[in-house]
Design a protein around this motif. Structure first.
Motif, mmCIF file in Angstrom:
data_model
loop_
_atom_site.group_PDB
_atom_site.id
_atom_site.type_symbol
_atom_site.label_atom_id
_atom_site.label_comp_id
_atom_site.label_asym_id
_atom_site.label_seq_id
_atom_site.Cartn_x
_atom_site.Cartn_y
_atom_site.Cartn_z
ATOM 1 N N ALA A 320 -11.854 -6.254 0.402
ATOM 2 C CA ALA A 320 -11.214 -5.364 1.375
ATOM 3 C C ALA A 320 -12.130 -4.205 1.739
ATOM 4 O O ALA A 320 -12.103 -3.702 2.856
ATOM 5 C CB ALA A 320 -9.896 -4.834 0.814
ATOM 6 N N ARG A 321 -12.973 -3.799 0.776
ATOM 7 C CA ARG A 321 -13.794 -2.598 0.977
ATOM 8 C C ARG A 321 -14.841 -2.750 2.078
ATOM 9 O O ARG A 321 -15.414 -1.766 2.527
ATOM 10 C CB ARG A 321 -14.464 -2.204 -0.339
ATOM 11 C CG ARG A 321 -15.582 -3.120 -0.759
ATOM 12 C CD ARG A 321 -15.995 -2.866 -2.196
ATOM 13 N NE ARG A 321 -14.921 -3.241 -3.116
ATOM 14 C CZ ARG A 321 -14.910 -2.942 -4.408
ATOM 15 N NH1 ARG A 321 -15.890 -2.243 -4.946
ATOM 16 N NH2 ARG A 321 -13.924 -3.342 -5.183
ATOM 17 N N ARG A 326 -18.062 2.814 5.309
ATOM 18 C CA ARG A 326 -19.044 3.500 4.461
ATOM 19 C C ARG A 326 -20.448 2.925 4.453
ATOM 20 O O ARG A 326 -21.425 3.648 4.300
ATOM 21 C CB ARG A 326 -18.530 3.550 3.012
ATOM 22 C CG ARG A 326 -17.362 4.500 2.795
ATOM 23 C CD ARG A 326 -16.602 4.136 1.532
ATOM 24 N NE ARG A 326 -16.077 2.788 1.656
ATOM 25 C CZ ARG A 326 -14.894 2.506 2.206
ATOM 26 N NH1 ARG A 326 -14.112 3.460 2.615
ATOM 27 N NH2 ARG A 326 -14.504 1.248 2.335
ATOM 28 N N ASN B 81 -2.767 -2.739 -2.520
ATOM 29 C CA ASN B 81 -3.710 -3.082 -1.454
ATOM 30 C C ASN B 81 -3.257 -2.595 -0.090
ATOM 31 O O ASN B 81 -2.177 -2.973 0.377
ATOM 32 C CB ASN B 81 -3.878 -4.605 -1.397
ATOM 33 C CG ASN B 81 -4.536 -5.157 -2.647
ATOM 34 O OD1 ASN B 81 -5.738 -5.001 -2.847
ATOM 35 N ND2 ASN B 81 -3.751 -5.781 -3.513
ATOM 36 N N PHE B 83 -5.301 -0.909 3.780
ATOM 37 C CA PHE B 83 -6.523 -0.372 4.381
ATOM 38 C C PHE B 83 -6.326 1.086 4.758
ATOM 39 O O PHE B 83 -5.341 1.436 5.400
ATOM 40 C CB PHE B 83 -6.899 -1.169 5.635
ATOM 41 C CG PHE B 83 -7.556 -2.480 5.315
ATOM 42 C CD1 PHE B 83 -8.929 -2.545 5.169
ATOM 43 C CD2 PHE B 83 -6.809 -3.632 5.124
ATOM 44 C CE1 PHE B 83 -9.562 -3.740 4.856
ATOM 45 C CE2 PHE B 83 -7.424 -4.836 4.811
ATOM 46 C CZ PHE B 83 -8.799 -4.892 4.679
ATOM 47 N N TYR B 84 -7.237 1.927 4.338
ATOM 48 C CA TYR B 84 -7.268 3.295 4.828
ATOM 49 C C TYR B 84 -8.678 3.850 4.641
ATOM 50 O O TYR B 84 -9.260 3.669 3.579
ATOM 51 C CB TYR B 84 -6.230 4.183 4.127
ATOM 52 C CG TYR B 84 -5.784 5.293 5.044
ATOM 53 C CD1 TYR B 84 -4.854 5.049 6.043
ATOM 54 C CD2 TYR B 84 -6.368 6.553 4.959
ATOM 55 C CE1 TYR B 84 -4.499 6.037 6.934
ATOM 56 C CE2 TYR B 84 -6.011 7.549 5.855
ATOM 57 C CZ TYR B 84 -5.076 7.283 6.837
ATOM 58 O OH TYR B 84 -4.739 8.260 7.731
ATOM 59 N N MET B 87 -9.814 5.573 1.482
ATOM 60 C CA MET B 87 -9.655 4.862 0.220
ATOM 61 C C MET B 87 -10.857 3.935 0.047
ATOM 62 O O MET B 87 -10.964 2.915 0.714
ATOM 63 C CB MET B 87 -8.349 4.075 0.224
ATOM 64 C CG MET B 87 -7.894 3.779 -1.164
ATOM 65 S SD MET B 87 -6.170 3.358 -1.216
ATOM 66 C CE MET B 87 -6.122 2.055 -0.024
ATOM 67 N N PRO B 88 -11.776 4.298 -0.861
ATOM 68 C CA PRO B 88 -13.080 3.625 -0.894
ATOM 69 C C PRO B 88 -13.008 2.106 -1.081
ATOM 70 O O PRO B 88 -13.817 1.388 -0.528
ATOM 71 C CB PRO B 88 -13.776 4.263 -2.097
ATOM 72 C CG PRO B 88 -13.103 5.586 -2.284
ATOM 73 C CD PRO B 88 -11.675 5.392 -1.831
ATOM 74 N N LYS B 89 -12.077 1.627 -1.859
ATOM 75 C CA LYS B 89 -12.032 0.190 -2.132
ATOM 76 C C LYS B 89 -11.017 -0.519 -1.244
ATOM 77 O O LYS B 89 -10.853 -1.718 -1.313
ATOM 78 C CB LYS B 89 -11.676 -0.050 -3.610
ATOM 79 C CG LYS B 89 -12.639 0.623 -4.595
ATOM 80 C CD LYS B 89 -12.266 0.369 -6.050
ATOM 81 C CE LYS B 89 -10.982 1.039 -6.487
ATOM 82 N NZ LYS B 89 -11.044 2.521 -6.545
ATOM 83 N N ASP B 90 -10.309 0.242 -0.416
ATOM 84 C CA ASP B 90 -9.192 -0.289 0.343
ATOM 85 C C ASP B 90 -8.128 -0.894 -0.561
ATOM 86 O O ASP B 90 -7.368 -1.774 -0.154
ATOM 87 C CB ASP B 90 -9.656 -1.256 1.440
ATOM 88 C CG ASP B 90 -10.305 -0.495 2.599
ATOM 89 O OD1 ASP B 90 -9.636 0.365 3.188
ATOM 90 O OD2 ASP B 90 -11.497 -0.728 2.879
ATOM 91 N N PHE B 91 -8.135 -0.472 -1.812
ATOM 92 C CA PHE B 91 -6.958 -0.629 -2.669
ATOM 93 C C PHE B 91 -6.963 0.553 -3.615
ATOM 94 O O PHE B 91 -8.009 1.155 -3.866
ATOM 95 C CB PHE B 91 -6.943 -1.964 -3.441
ATOM 96 C CG PHE B 91 -8.089 -2.204 -4.391
ATOM 97 C CD1 PHE B 91 -8.132 -1.610 -5.654
ATOM 98 C CD2 PHE B 91 -9.131 -3.049 -4.029
ATOM 99 C CE1 PHE B 91 -9.186 -1.847 -6.526
ATOM 100 C CE2 PHE B 91 -10.191 -3.292 -4.899
ATOM 101 C CZ PHE B 91 -10.215 -2.690 -6.148
#
Lengths: 475, 479
Positions: A320-321, A326, B81, B83-84, B87-91
């Motif tokens: 997801a990241r 970034r 989980n 997306f934002y 939020m670095p990991k998107d979780f």
């Protein structure tokens, strides 16, 4: 004959050869054949020569650069290397240079090894042929029209082609063992938690495990000695001291209790030559004094189904990241959601997208229990069935892959057929147990066949011993 | 119109006062330059892995002791989980089905409020929208600061046991005191280290079923928490009276107009696809860990209050002192139980006023022992209460000693019996009418006249006369 890592290290430490000389030879081999094999996403010639000179310098100064002094190594391009692009075979990480080294890369450097390149892989380690790389497929050095297996195909091919005596790969459902078998090299997937995952770009966190490729079992043991150490940066890394694997290597099969796993050896799609190789391997061990019989691990047949729910579920979250915010690729959009979507649409390949969708679905409200939840129960069953088998056996034998190396393009249009090439390797991954592939003769078209040796958790020593007994018989 | 009863449950989110973040060793501090307290782990860089901060677990175990929580043998982290960009990991690594603490309770003014659970989770980064008045939809671009990403948070969820806005405030006040006392958090609501969301519903008094609940967010002080709840109770009661149905929703408190308004929500509810975090092992506190925490648990507010009351501090003063975290200061200043109430009076009065005005540590400004000395000077009759106030002003924030100030400035009361007897005799002689009235008067009349005589005597001595002694001398002569 390729030089073994242990021979090279012994020569370099005894100053019979310089590390620089060794590296230059290997770089020359790469230069000669890399064009057709395409094992690498990056060859680090300059950095390798610099490191080799430093190793030679430290030897000249009377220091010991470590047990892998001057040994060229390559690592799969999903392991972070400080300042060096780490692509995971994906466009989405375009331009990203990690600010840190993976623990295994640190460990190799500390052992005196010389990093010569980052090897090709299926995108984010998702695949069984290395055809899912955004940078094009890798060829099998035994037949360039065939796949080297995957997802660590570049690492397997690099060792098979003599580009480096040692390579690291990662194995989530067979990604070390399967390409090792297809390329005719040794490939070890250690117990989950034996080797730190810190710096390994995650595919499926509860399954991913780093391990070595080598041309001999002893070399693989030497690589394990370097990389299998406790690491406080990985909470799932086992904190206890490990045995010294090279020292613990024994020869002979005398007294071993060996079981042939019926469900894996008789699985649909396992070619007769492959099945024969397992039977012959059993005979060799029996002749060496082992007690051999057949053993049932009933739930192993559900391995693929469980694996293709658990691994994509974790992947859907781990990946997801890569959202364009970034690092890596960004495709602009009028708002952040559009930017995320466009970036991911452009950056990920089809197989990665397929698995993200599978995994997202498996974790969704209302489906969680039926899919992810049930798959975890299968996992528990597999662990239980293996435990039962290991009550009466030290190690188990099975094919590594159902077939020898298949042709490039042969399975790309049929994902399910591709998934089934992991049928024999997935059960140990789900259980978190060690397993390895050792070359054992040839099959159709004179292509390499691997036999898989499976062992209970942390029984790497007896697994390596069994593999070495097989290796000696074919040498 | 029916009579309604409110049913309220509160969710507290507090930042943990750890030195480092929840899963990495970056500093947990407020106010650093953007994106300086970051590393591969809290930036969620590929290949990085979380490692749980042992201190955060220890703080949770302290809370378990303080609020009588159950501590499961194993609790696990889960991934939430969505997306934002901040939020670095998107979780988010949080806890879902298996929190670190469950089923606690807190006594609030004699009532027990149940606490369903408390769990650990990581904070997100902070997005700043540039241009367009700082609003996301009009912004030219947005910047993200990840310093806050990975800061440890604890969510504490009460049961719907609260029945009024006042009780809600009392619950938060008491809980905040506990969290501060055990060092779990700074709990500064105004600075954002504590946030409270309220679930409010109303039902006809005596009904067994709960009404439809509404979640209210965005209260940034205790006062606005109380106002928001009161407003929401009124709003829902009026709707029920009008025969309308309450909709389950999240509403935003607007501090300016004192109302709540519904937040625009996307179609359908969010699916966070929670699943166990595979990169972390279960949290399994050992008996030794729990025993160590139990042995070192600081005194809780309720215990502090009882102790102060037992020492002679009035209940209300004890509450003020404990809330202001001045318990130790008070007890250190107390030399004998005879003067405890006086000390408490000083602490909740002059000392607290100064502490609040100057945001100061009282021990640094006026060591407790010196306050004790000042109280003693009054108690032993050396100076009057009015003089003591002057001395206090001189010793606060200086290194001066009260007894020496009194001596150097000749502030001591006149307690020489011969000297004061002469003063009293002169006043009696000069005021025969009042003297006769005193002799003949009842207690009430004497009380009034006593003030007259003492006032005259004070005037004659420049306010330095010992009041107690004056009363005695007056009684000797006219009683």
């Amino acid at each position: 004959m390729t030089q073994t890592a242990l021979d090279i290290a012994a020569d370099v430490r005894a100053r019979r050869r310089s590390a620089r000389e060794v590296v230059d030879e290997h770089l020359a081999t790469i230069e000669a054949r890399e064009g057709e094999v395409h094992a690498f996403n990056a060859v680090l010639a300059e950095e390798a020569r610099r490191t080799a000179d430093a190793v030679d310098g430290s030897i000249a100064a009377g220091d010991d650069p470590g047990p892998l002094a001057g040994v060229p190594v390559v690592v799969k391009d999903n392991m972070c290397t400080r300042g060096i692009p780490t692509t995971c075979g994906s466009r989405i990480l375009e331009g990203w240079r990690p600010p840190y080294d993976a623990t295994v890369v640190e460990r190799l450097r500390e052992a005196g090894a010389v990093l010569v390149g980052k090897t090709n892989l299926d995108e984010f380690a998702m695949g069984s042929s290395t055809e899912n790389s955004a940078f094009g497929p890798t060829g099998n050095p035994h037949d360039l029209a065939r796949v080297p297996g995957g997802s660590s195909g570049g690492s397997a091919a690099a060792v098979a082609a003599g580009f480096a005596p040692l390579a690291l790969g990662s194995d989530t459902g067979g990604s070390i063992r399967q390409p090792a078998a297809l390329c005719g090299v040794v490939g070890v997937k250690p117990t989950y938690g034996l080797v730190s995952r810190y710096g390994l770009v995650a595919f499926a966190s509860s399954l991913d495990q780093i391990g070595p490729f080598a041309s001999t079992v002893a070399d693989a043991a030497a690589a394990l000695d370097a990389i299998a150490v406790p690491d406080p940066r990985d909470s799932t890394c086992i904190p206890d001291a490990r045995p010294a694997y090279v020292e613990a290597l024994q020869t002979g099969a005398d007294g071993l209790r060996v079981g042939i796993v019926e469900e894996l050896t008789e699985a649909d799609g396992v070619e007769p030559e492959v099945r024969n190789a397992v039977e012959r391997a059993a005979s060799v061990l029996e002749a060496g004094g082992a007690h051999v019989d057949r053993v049932s691990v009933p739930s192993a047949v559900y391995g693929i189904s469980a694996y293709y729910l658990i691994a994509p579920a974790e992947a859907s979250s781990n990946l997801a990241r890569y959202d364009g915010v970034r690092y890596g690729l960004r495709v602009e959009g009028e708002d952040v959601g559009t930017m995320n979507a466009r970036t991911r649409a452009a950056g990920f390949g089809d197989e990665v997208k397929r698995r993200i969708m599978l995994g997202t679905y498996a974790l969704s409200a209302g489906y969680f229990d039926a899919y992810y939840g049930k798959a975890q129960k299968v996992r528990t069953l597999i662990i239980r069935d293996f435990a039962r088998a290991y009550e009466t056996h030290n190690v188990l034998l099975a094919p590594t892959t159902p077939t020898v190396a298949f042709k490039l393009g042969e399975k790309t249009s049929d994902p399910l057929a591709m998934y089934l090439s992991d049928v024999c390797t997935v059960p140990s991954s789900l259980a978190g147990h060690p397993a390895m592939s050792v070359p054992f003769g040839t099959g159709a078209d004179n292509l390499p066949v691997g036999v898989q040796v499976l062992a209970p958790p942390l029984a790497e020593v007896i697994m390596l011993r069994t593999a070495q007994a097989l290796e000696e018989s074919v040498r | 119109m029916s009579v309604y009863e409110a049913v309220i449950g509160l969710e507290l989110h507090v930042e943990l006062a750890t030195a480092t973040k929840l899963f990495c060793s970056c500093p947990n501090e407020f106010g650093a330059e953007p994106n300086t307290n970051v590393c591969p782990v809290c930036l969620g860089l590929p290949g990085s892995l979380p490692v749980l901060n042992a201190r955060a677990v220890e703080l949770a175990l302290r809370l378990a002791e303080a609020l009588d929580f159950d501590v499961p043998d194993r609790s696990i982290f889960a991934r939430k989980n969505y997306f934002y960009p901040d939020m670095p990991k998107d979780f988010q690594i949080s806890q879902y089905e298996s929190p670190i603490l469950s089923d606690g309770r807190l006594e609030v003014d004699g009532a027990t409020v149940g606490i369903e659970r408390a769990h650990l989770e990581e904070d997100t980064g902070k997005t700043v929208h540039m241009g367009g008045g700082g609003r996301i939809h009009d912004a030219e671009h947005s910047l993200v600061d990840y310093n806050r990403a990975g800061v440890p948070l604890m969510e504490i969820v009460s049961r719907p046991d609260i029945r009024s806005a006042e009780q809600a405030r009392a619950y938060v006040t008491e809980l905040r005191g506990v969290l501060k006392a055990i060092g779990l958090s700074d709990v500064k609501m105004e600075e954002g280290s504590m946030r409270v969301d309220a679930n409010v519903s109303v039902r006809e008094a005596g009904a067994a079923e709960f009404g439809t609940k509404v979640e209210i967010k965005n209260m940034n002080s205790l006062r606005s928490l109380g106002r928001a709840i009161e407003h929401e109770i009124e709003r829902q009661s009026a709707m029920l009276d009008a025969g309308e149905r309450i909709i389950q929703e999240t509403r935003h408190w607007n501090e300016d107009d004192g109302t709540t308004h519904g937040m625009r929500t996307k179609e359908g509810s969010s699916d966070y696809r929670y699943f166990p975090e595979p990169d972390l092992t279960p949290v399994a506190p050992t008996d030794e860990q729990r025993a160590a925490v139990r042995g070192a648990l600081p005194e809780l507010p309720a215990q502090q209050r009882s102790r102060l009351v037992a020492l002679g501090v009035p209940e209300a003063a004890a509450r003020t002192i404990v809330e202001a975290e001045l318990t130790t200061y008070t007890t250190s200043a107390t030399v004998s139980t005879a003067t405890t109430a006086d000390v408490a009076n000083w602490v909740q009065g002059e000392v607290l006023a100064r502490v609040n005005a100057e945001d100061a540590d009282p021990e640094e400004k006026l060591p407790a022992a010196r306050l004790g000395e000042l109280v003693d000077l009054v108690a032993e009759g050396t100076i009057s209460r009015a003089q003591a106030k002057e001395v206090f002003d001189q010793v606060w924030g200086t290194s001066k000693v009260p007894r020496e100030v009194v001596k150097d400035q000749g502030l001591a009361q006149v307690s020489d019996e011969g000297e004061l007897a002469k003063v009293i005799d002169d006043i009696i002689t000069a005021n025969p009418k009042e003297s006769d009235a005193y002799r003949a008067g009842d207690d009430k009349a004497r009380g009034k006249l006593q003030g007259f005589f003492i006032g005259q005597a004070m005037k004659a001595t420049g306010g330095k006369a010992n009041g107690q002694l004056l009363k005695k001398l007056l009684d000797d002569r006219l009683g």
